[in-house]
Motif scaffolding. Structure first.
Motif, PDB file in Angstrom:
ATOM      1  N   LEU A  39       0.839  -1.183   0.000  1.00  9.02           N
ATOM      2  CA  LEU A  39       0.000   0.000   0.000  1.00  9.02           C
ATOM      3  C   LEU A  39       0.882   1.245   0.000  1.00  9.02           C
ATOM      4  O   LEU A  39       1.763   1.388   0.830  1.00  9.02           O
ATOM      5  CB  LEU A  39      -0.920   0.025   1.225  1.00  9.02           C
ATOM      6  N   SER A  40       0.549   2.141  -0.889  1.00  9.61           N
ATOM      7  CA  SER A  40       1.261   3.407  -0.910  1.00  9.61           C
ATOM      8  C   SER A  40       0.431   4.434  -0.161  1.00  9.61           C
ATOM      9  O   SER A  40      -0.743   4.217   0.140  1.00  9.61           O
ATOM     10  CB  SER A  40       1.489   3.859  -2.357  1.00  9.61           C
ATOM     11  N   GLY A  41       1.007   5.564   0.131  1.00 14.16           N
ATOM     12  CA  GLY A  41       0.309   6.637   0.829  1.00 14.16           C
ATOM     13  C   GLY A  41      -0.868   7.141   0.013  1.00 14.16           C
ATOM     14  O   GLY A  41      -1.949   7.423   0.549  1.00 14.16           O
ATOM     15  N   PHE A  42      -0.672   7.260  -1.302  1.00 12.25           N
ATOM     16  CA  PHE A  42      -1.736   7.729  -2.179  1.00 12.25           C
ATOM     17  C   PHE A  42      -2.912   6.755  -2.152  1.00 12.25           C
ATOM     18  O   PHE A  42      -4.075   7.155  -2.090  1.00 12.25           O
ATOM     19  CB  PHE A  42      -1.204   7.890  -3.610  1.00 12.25           C
ATOM     20  N   MET A  43      -2.618   5.485  -2.135  1.00 14.47           N
ATOM     21  CA  MET A  43      -3.670   4.474  -2.137  1.00 14.47           C
ATOM     22  C   MET A  43      -4.461   4.509  -0.817  1.00 14.47           C
ATOM     23  O   MET A  43      -5.683   4.378  -0.819  1.00 14.47           O
ATOM     24  CB  MET A  43      -3.034   3.101  -2.341  1.00 14.47           C
ATOM     25  N   VAL A  44      -3.778   4.730   0.291  1.00 13.71           N
ATOM     26  CA  VAL A  44      -4.442   4.823   1.587  1.00 13.71           C
ATOM     27  C   VAL A  44      -5.339   6.050   1.631  1.00 13.71           C
ATOM     28  O   VAL A  44      -6.479   5.993   2.108  1.00 13.71           O
ATOM     29  CB  VAL A  44      -3.395   4.853   2.724  1.00 13.71           C
ATOM     30  N   ILE A  45      -4.852   7.172   1.110  1.00 13.41           N
ATOM     31  CA  ILE A  45      -5.656   8.396   1.084  1.00 13.41           C
ATOM     32  C   ILE A  45      -6.891   8.200   0.212  1.00 13.41           C
ATOM     33  O   ILE A  45      -7.999   8.599   0.581  1.00 13.41           O
ATOM     34  CB  ILE A  45      -4.809   9.596   0.599  1.00 13.41           C
ATOM     35  N   MET A  46      -6.739   7.600  -0.942  1.00 15.78           N
ATOM     36  CA  MET A  46      -7.873   7.379  -1.833  1.00 15.78           C
ATOM     37  C   MET A  46      -8.898   6.433  -1.209  1.00 15.78           C
ATOM     38  O   MET A  46     -10.106   6.650  -1.318  1.00 15.78           O
ATOM     39  CB  MET A  46      -7.407   6.836  -3.191  1.00 15.78           C
ATOM     40  N   MET A  47      -8.448   5.390  -0.544  1.00 19.75           N
ATOM     41  CA  MET A  47      -9.371   4.479   0.137  1.00 19.75           C
ATOM     42  C   MET A  47     -10.100   5.204   1.262  1.00 19.75           C
ATOM     43  O   MET A  47     -11.297   5.000   1.482  1.00 19.75           O
ATOM     44  CB  MET A  47      -8.634   3.251   0.666  1.00 19.75           C
TER      45      MET A  47
END
Length: 183
Positions: A39-47
């Motif tokens: 998981l990247s930071g961008f993916m966590v923010i989008m989720m």
């Protein structure tokens, strides 16, 4: 006539993967599969934004659905009222016609024109619709010989003219001699 034949089938090559029977498959290692997800930071923010949008939109959608149901119910009530108004208007128009008024007076109120003879049939029901005689409700009940009203008047008069009053003995305990003096 030319005779065509199907191309010869290819023998299985050594590069084609062999399939194992279904019963011989090995179980999937879920921990290894989950460990492979990165998981990247961008993916966590989008989720997080998707979850936040779901929390914001679900109540709004529920409110929208409820309001649409209320609107549909109110539209049905308005249509029903319009139908009733149309029916009442047609009845009002019918009552403007003198022939309709005459017909209703004859049917409902048994009005007749001077010189006409009207015959009313009391028992005009067919035999299958006529009420059948009912059996008595109870064998113990009998018809009274005297008028109940006269018996009631006599009972009330006798009670009002009585000179002595008898004490009530039902439910009253017998007086017991007491050895203690009363104050």
């Amino acid at each position: 006539m030319a005779k065509t034949t199907a191309p010869p089938s290819r023998p299985p090559s050594a590069t084609a993967p062999r399939r194992r029977p279904v019963s011989a498959r090995r179980p999937v290692d879920v921990r290894g599969w989950l460990g492979g997800i990165r998981l990247s930071g961008f993916m966590v923010i989008m989720m997080g934004l998707v979850v936040l949008a779901a929390f914001v939109l679900v109540p709004t959608i529920g409110t929208y659905v409820d309001q649409r149901q209320q609107v549909a119910a109110l539209e049905a009530a308005v249509q029903l009222s319009r139908d009733e108004v149309a029916d009442l208007e047609s009845q009002r128009e019918r009552w403007q016609d003198p022939a309709y008024i005459t017909t209703q007076a004859r049917e409902r109120l048994y009005y007749v024109k001077p010189g006409e003879v009207v015959y009313l049939v009391d028992d005009d029901l067919p035999p299958e619709l006529a009420p059948q005689e009912q059996e008595p409700v109870s064998d113990e009940l009998e018809a009274a010989d005297a008028d109940w009203m006269s018996k009631l008047v006599r009972s009330v008069t006798a009670a009002g003219l009585a000179q002595t009053v008898t004490p009530v003995t039902v439910g009253v305990p017998d007086p017991e001699p007491s050895s203690t003096p009363t104050r």
